[in-house]
Write a protein that holds these residues in place. Structure first.
Motif, PDB file in Angstrom:
ATOM      1  N   ILE A 158      50.712  44.885  37.035  1.00 35.78           N
ATOM      2  CA  ILE A 158      51.475  44.648  38.261  1.00 35.78           C
ATOM      3  C   ILE A 158      51.684  43.147  38.434  1.00 35.78           C
ATOM      4  O   ILE A 158      50.734  42.363  38.389  1.00 35.78           O
ATOM      5  CB  ILE A 158      50.734  45.208  39.498  1.00 35.78           C
ATOM      6  CG1 ILE A 158      50.377  46.688  39.316  1.00 35.78           C
ATOM      7  CG2 ILE A 158      51.589  44.997  40.748  1.00 35.78           C
ATOM      8  CD1 ILE A 158      51.544  47.624  39.298  1.00 35.78           C
ATOM      9  N   GLN A 159      52.943  42.771  38.628  1.00 32.99           N
ATOM     10  CA  GLN A 159      53.266  41.362  38.898  1.00 32.99           C
ATOM     11  C   GLN A 159      53.067  41.073  40.374  1.00 32.99           C
ATOM     12  O   GLN A 159      53.583  41.789  41.233  1.00 32.99           O
ATOM     13  CB  GLN A 159      54.723  41.076  38.531  1.00 32.99           C
ATOM     14  CG  GLN A 159      55.197  39.667  38.863  1.00 32.99           C
ATOM     15  CD  GLN A 159      54.604  38.632  37.924  1.00 32.99           C
ATOM     16  OE1 GLN A 159      54.751  38.702  36.729  1.00 32.99           O
ATOM     17  NE2 GLN A 159      53.904  37.651  38.505  1.00 32.99           N
ATOM     18  N   VAL A 160      52.286  40.026  40.676  1.00 30.38           N
ATOM     19  CA  VAL A 160      52.088  39.621  42.063  1.00 30.38           C
ATOM     20  C   VAL A 160      52.612  38.204  42.258  1.00 30.38           C
ATOM     21  O   VAL A 160      52.728  37.418  41.318  1.00 30.38           O
ATOM     22  CB  VAL A 160      50.603  39.682  42.484  1.00 30.38           C
ATOM     23  CG1 VAL A 160      50.090  41.117  42.446  1.00 30.38           C
ATOM     24  CG2 VAL A 160      49.740  38.780  41.623  1.00 30.38           C
ATOM     25  N   LEU A 161      52.941  37.896  43.498  1.00 33.52           N
ATOM     26  CA  LEU A 161      53.419  36.566  43.878  1.00 33.52           C
ATOM     27  C   LEU A 161      52.819  36.245  45.233  1.00 33.52           C
ATOM     28  O   LEU A 161      52.935  37.041  46.178  1.00 33.52           O
ATOM     29  CB  LEU A 161      54.948  36.569  43.943  1.00 33.52           C
ATOM     30  CG  LEU A 161      55.673  35.219  43.997  1.00 33.52           C
ATOM     31  CD1 LEU A 161      55.315  34.352  42.794  1.00 33.52           C
ATOM     32  CD2 LEU A 161      57.180  35.465  44.037  1.00 33.52           C
ATOM     33  N   VAL A 209      37.371  49.868  38.819  1.00 36.69           N
ATOM     34  CA  VAL A 209      37.189  49.099  37.584  1.00 36.69           C
ATOM     35  C   VAL A 209      36.704  50.015  36.456  1.00 36.69           C
ATOM     36  O   VAL A 209      36.143  51.086  36.701  1.00 36.69           O
ATOM     37  CB  VAL A 209      36.187  47.944  37.779  1.00 36.69           C
ATOM     38  CG1 VAL A 209      36.667  46.979  38.841  1.00 36.69           C
ATOM     39  CG2 VAL A 209      34.798  48.474  38.129  1.00 36.69           C
ATOM     40  N   VAL A 210      36.891  49.566  35.213  1.00 34.12           N
ATOM     41  CA  VAL A 210      36.451  50.332  34.041  1.00 34.12           C
ATOM     42  C   VAL A 210      34.935  50.267  33.925  1.00 34.12           C
ATOM     43  O   VAL A 210      34.349  49.182  34.032  1.00 34.12           O
ATOM     44  CB  VAL A 210      37.090  49.761  32.758  1.00 34.12           C
ATOM     45  CG1 VAL A 210      36.666  50.573  31.539  1.00 34.12           C
ATOM     46  CG2 VAL A 210      38.598  49.751  32.877  1.00 34.12           C
ATOM     47  N   PRO A 211      34.263  51.411  33.695  1.00 35.14           N
ATOM     48  CA  PRO A 211      32.814  51.374  33.482  1.00 35.14           C
ATOM     49  C   PRO A 211      32.465  50.490  32.287  1.00 35.14           C
ATOM     50  O   PRO A 211      33.149  50.525  31.253  1.00 35.14           O
ATOM     51  CB  PRO A 211      32.472  52.848  33.185  1.00 35.14           C
ATOM     52  CG  PRO A 211      33.575  53.634  33.814  1.00 35.14           C
ATOM     53  CD  PRO A 211      34.799  52.784  33.670  1.00 35.14           C
ATOM     54  N   TYR A 227      42.359  51.930  36.357  1.00 38.05           N
ATOM     55  CA  TYR A 227      41.210  51.034  36.439  1.00 38.05           C
ATOM     56  C   TYR A 227      41.656  49.586  36.214  1.00 38.05           C
ATOM     57  O   TYR A 227      42.438  49.294  35.309  1.00 38.05           O
ATOM     58  CB  TYR A 227      40.170  51.377  35.369  1.00 38.05           C
ATOM     59  CG  TYR A 227      39.637  52.784  35.422  1.00 38.05           C
ATOM     60  CD1 TYR A 227      38.662  53.149  36.346  1.00 38.05           C
ATOM     61  CD2 TYR A 227      40.097  53.749  34.537  1.00 38.05           C
ATOM     62  CE1 TYR A 227      38.164  54.440  36.387  1.00 38.05           C
ATOM     63  CE2 TYR A 227      39.609  55.045  34.562  1.00 38.05           C
ATOM     64  CZ  TYR A 227      38.647  55.382  35.494  1.00 38.05           C
ATOM     65  OH  TYR A 227      38.156  56.668  35.527  1.00 38.05           O
ATOM     66  N   PHE A 228      41.115  48.686  37.017  1.00 38.76           N
ATOM     67  CA  PHE A 228      41.343  47.252  36.832  1.00 38.76           C
ATOM     68  C   PHE A 228      40.729  46.800  35.514  1.00 38.76           C
ATOM     69  O   PHE A 228      39.588  47.133  35.191  1.00 38.76           O
ATOM     70  CB  PHE A 228      40.706  46.483  37.995  1.00 38.76           C
ATOM     71  CG  PHE A 228      40.665  44.981  37.814  1.00 38.76           C
ATOM     72  CD1 PHE A 228      41.718  44.195  38.233  1.00 38.76           C
ATOM     73  CD2 PHE A 228      39.560  44.360  37.233  1.00 38.76           C
ATOM     74  CE1 PHE A 228      41.680  42.812  38.080  1.00 38.76           C
ATOM     75  CE2 PHE A 228      39.512  42.984  37.077  1.00 38.76           C
ATOM     76  CZ  PHE A 228      40.582  42.207  37.506  1.00 38.76           C
ATOM     77  N   GLU A 269      46.162  43.573  35.594  1.00 37.89           N
ATOM     78  CA  GLU A 269      46.313  44.552  34.525  1.00 37.89           C
ATOM     79  C   GLU A 269      45.408  45.753  34.761  1.00 37.89           C
ATOM     80  O   GLU A 269      44.230  45.604  35.109  1.00 37.89           O
ATOM     81  CB  GLU A 269      46.022  43.906  33.177  1.00 37.89           C
ATOM     82  CG  GLU A 269      46.910  42.702  32.900  1.00 37.89           C
ATOM     83  CD  GLU A 269      46.944  42.320  31.434  1.00 37.89           C
ATOM     84  OE1 GLU A 269      46.182  42.892  30.644  1.00 37.89           O
ATOM     85  OE2 GLU A 269      47.761  41.443  31.079  1.00 37.89           O
ATOM     86  N   PHE A 270      45.980  46.926  34.524  1.00 34.30           N
ATOM     87  CA  PHE A 270      45.250  48.183  34.704  1.00 34.30           C
ATOM     88  C   PHE A 270      45.305  49.004  33.420  1.00 34.30           C
ATOM     89  O   PHE A 270      46.301  48.962  32.684  1.00 34.30           O
ATOM     90  CB  PHE A 270      45.871  49.017  35.824  1.00 34.30           C
ATOM     91  CG  PHE A 270      45.747  48.401  37.192  1.00 34.30           C
ATOM     92  CD1 PHE A 270      44.638  48.653  37.994  1.00 34.30           C
ATOM     93  CD2 PHE A 270      46.748  47.584  37.687  1.00 34.30           C
ATOM     94  CE1 PHE A 270      44.541  48.088  39.259  1.00 34.30           C
ATOM     95  CE2 PHE A 270      46.654  47.013  38.951  1.00 34.30           C
ATOM     96  CZ  PHE A 270      45.549  47.272  39.739  1.00 34.30           C
TER      97      PHE A 270
END
Length: 677
Positions: free
Chosen positions: A211-214, A130-132, A287-288, A275-276
């Motif tokens: 990233i697309q998730v399903l 993750v982003v700080p 990073y997320f 999203e990253f």
């Protein structure tokens, strides 16, 4: 499968969902406010229900009215689209309580991922980087400012409750923190009803990759590859593509797996996007940022490279079906690029525009797809989001897709409403975009070079020739009075020039002169021309006008009266103007300066009162339109002598909001009644 589905949205996404429902044999129910009674999504659905007046809070954001519409029409499920209530956990719970399937993730997943602070903590615990940034929820302004200073400038302020760039503020100067935090809270509260903020480290020249998730309700989760979303303006995506040229197969697989883990960590179901933020120099360090618990605006590019209909799979998953494929079955083929067509005027600083769509041409076929909610006669106002449609191109490779999209945008016509089509076409031809060297700041850095400059001479020529033709009397057999002709004929001398006084929105008025030549041709003096140019009167075929100027033929999409001309994605609104009235107007503005509305919208903040003394550049008012804020600042130091608006006032473009008398001429407000300098 459901027999009837209510689409709780409007515009292009409602039309898009209806299209899939029809292909599946499912009855569709549209909803509409008074502003959308004649909208395209209303006409294309099987059934449509009025849900309230124009303001979104009394129509599209009213869960009660949406559920009443579902009950009236026998709907068994609700598709929320995106925006409005798509990521509202309470709406999802209300649908469930009413016995309706919510075509989206579980309410708990929406609530968890909708809170960016909790979302970061959850995915971090699942092993996703993750982003700080700040930790904890409900931070005060002082705590946010302190966290920002500890992280180190620059930082990004983000609303915890929403996305889409609303309320996001990049702060590079610590002295600006207080003002930016206040502005971010205000916009977050207006957009999401929640002004909770967090602060994150800003990564210079990052890339935005999602990233697309399903996921189904039986424990199966797959990713469908990535989308490059780095071309943004004001944190809003304007061009997206799939796949990204930045990622190799190993990085793609690693990011995809991280996205799958993020989805599993919140018990996700349906279509969603993780999203990253990715440093352009090292894509392995991703990073997320957040998870969007809905269908994304840019979903068509994924559909084109995977061959899957994501709306269909949303419905199938919501109906309890299992995914019919696993991760190894997902194949990414070719390349797709999408551009968002918005009602805005790049030449006026991208201010929202509006009006009636008078002529519409939307490209389709041969690798080009347009998802749109427009039709001729559509009224585009300031109440809703400015995005009108999406133009998507597909090809076997990136270069082909880009080329097709540029051509499609050049052929897109929305006369009557100013759009960013020409800007997008020029952006897609920028060397950095063509080479794939993208970052989220590229558009802002290059915006000035991508905005159309001076109006081309051929635009003025076409408008003048159309007006010249309009002056000519209808052809009739027999004798015609020569004094009725518009060809400049006169006794005892050469033909005279016919002067056409024209004004293009955002530009100074000009005079274009046309006269007939002895051999039956035309000469034309457009602005800036030292010698006459050879021209032809051209031909008007429906909405297409073709004229020849100095041996070169130019074809425009046009209205017969010349009020709008369009070419290569650019549109020009051309009007007659009275040079005498124009000069009087300019003379009347020599004294106290009027501050006018740069766009139609609503005044949300008023910081001054009549009699207040203000400094040059001081923020005085805020006007909001289409979910965008525009700050009205003092052009110089002076005194507020007039104030014609209050919070909540609806204003038209160029409406006077306030008058600021300069310091050298300012008088006390109580002695200036009935008089302006």
């Amino acid at each position: 499968m459901f027999d009837t589905v209510l689409v709780a949205n409007r515009g292009e996404i409602a039309v898009r969902v209806v299209r899939t429902l029809r292909s599946m044999g499912v009855r569709s129910v549209a909803v509409y406010s008074d502003a959308d009674a004649g909208a395209r999504h209303v006409r294309e659905a099987d059934t449509a229900v009025r849900i309230g007046p124009a303001p979104a809070a009394e129509s599209y954001l009213s869960a009660e009215r949406l559920l009443q519409a579902a009950a009236r029409t026998g709907a068994r499920a609700v598709h929320p689209g995106y925006g409005f209530l798509a990521e509202n956990a309470e709406f999802a719970r209300a649908c469930e309580a009413a016995g309706l399937a919510f075509i989206g993730p579980p309410a708990d997943a929406i609530a968890l991922m909708g809170d960016k602070i909790r979302a970061k903590e959850t995915v971090k615990a699942a092993g996703v980087p993750v982003v700080p940034g700040s930790s904890g929820s409900g931070l005060t302004d002082a705590q946010l400012a302190e966290a920002a200073r500890e992280i180190g400038m620059p930082v990004l302020l983000k609303p915890s409750a929403g996305g889409g760039g609303k309320g996001m503020r990049l702060v590079r100067d610590a002295e600006r923190l207080a003002d930016e935090i206040a502005a971010a809270r205000r916009e977050a509260r207006a957009s999401f009803g929640d002004d909770t903020l967090l602060v994150e480290r800003w990564i210079d020249r990052p890339r935005h990759i999602e990233i697309q998730v399903l996921a189904d309700g039986h424990g199966n989760v797959v990713h469908l590859g990535e989308r490059e979303c780095s071309l943004q303006r004001r944190h809003q995506k304007i061009v997206e593509e799939a796949p990204s040229v930045l990622l190799d197969e190993a990085t793609r697989a690693a990011m995809g797996e991280a996205a799958v883990q993020a989805a599993r960590s919140c018990g996700y179901r349906g279509a969603g996007t993780v999203e990253f933020i990715v440093p352009g120099g090292d894509p392995s360090q991703y990073y997320f940022m957040e998870m969007n618990t809905r269908l994304q605006v840019e979903h068509p590019v994924t559909e084109l490279i995977t061959g899957l209909d994501l709306v269909e799979w949303q419905l199938r998953v919501a109906a309890g079906e299992r995914l019919a494929f696993g991760q190894d079955d997902v194949r990414l083929t070719g390349h797709a690029v999408e551009a968002r067509l918005c009602a805005e005027d790049p030449a006026r600083g991208f201010l929202p525009s509006g009006g009636t769509v008078l002529t519409l041409r939307e490209p389709q076929g041969d690798g080009v797809r347009t998802d749109s909610g427009l039709s001729e006669g559509t009224e585009v106002g300031s109440l809703y989001d400015p995005m009108l449609s999406k133009v998507i191109a597909y090809g076997p490779d990136r270069a082909t897709a880009l080329r097709k999209l540029r051509a499609a945008l050049a052929g897109t016509v929305t006369l009557g409403v100013q759009t960013n089509a020409g800007f997008l076409r020029r952006l897609l031809a920028h060397p950095a975009v063509v080479s794939g060297e993208l970052d989220t700041g590229l558009v802002e850095r290059e915006a000035d070079s991508l905005v159309a400059g001076e109006v081309p001479a051929e635009v003025y020529a076409a408008a003048a020739l159309l007006r010249q033709a309009a002056l000519a009397p209808a052809a009739s057999p027999g004798w015609r009075d020569p004094f009725d002709a518009a060809d400049g004929w006169r006794m005892g001398g050469g033909r005279a020039w016919t002067a056409h006084h024209l004004r293009v929105a955002g530009h100074d008025p000009v005079t274009v002169r046309v006269r007939a030549t002895a051999d039956g041709g035309l000469e034309l003096l457009p602005p800036g021309a030292d010698t006459p140019l050879r021209a032809s009167a051209g031909t008007l075929d429906g909405h297409r006008f073709t004229c020849t100027l100095d041996g070169v033929a130019h074809t425009f999409a046009a209205l017969p009266d010349g009020s709008w001309l369009g070419r290569d994605g650019d549109a020009w609104q051309v009007r007659d103007h009275d040079p005498v009235a124009a000069s009087l107007t300019r003379a009347g503005q020599a004294g106290a300066d009027s501050l006018t509305a740069p766009m139609p919208g609503t005044v949300t903040v008023v910081k001054v009162a009549v009699g207040d003394e203000v400094d040059a550049g001081q923020s005085l008012l805020v006007v909001e339109a289409m979910k965008m804020e525009h700050v009205i600042s003092a052009p110089h130091a002076g005194t507020v002598t007039e104030l014609d608006v209050s919070p909540g006032t609806t204003v038209a473009m160029d409406q006077v909001l306030a008058v600021i008398a300069p310091v050298e001429t300012a008088e006390p407000a109580d002695s200036a009644e009935g008089e302006t300098a």
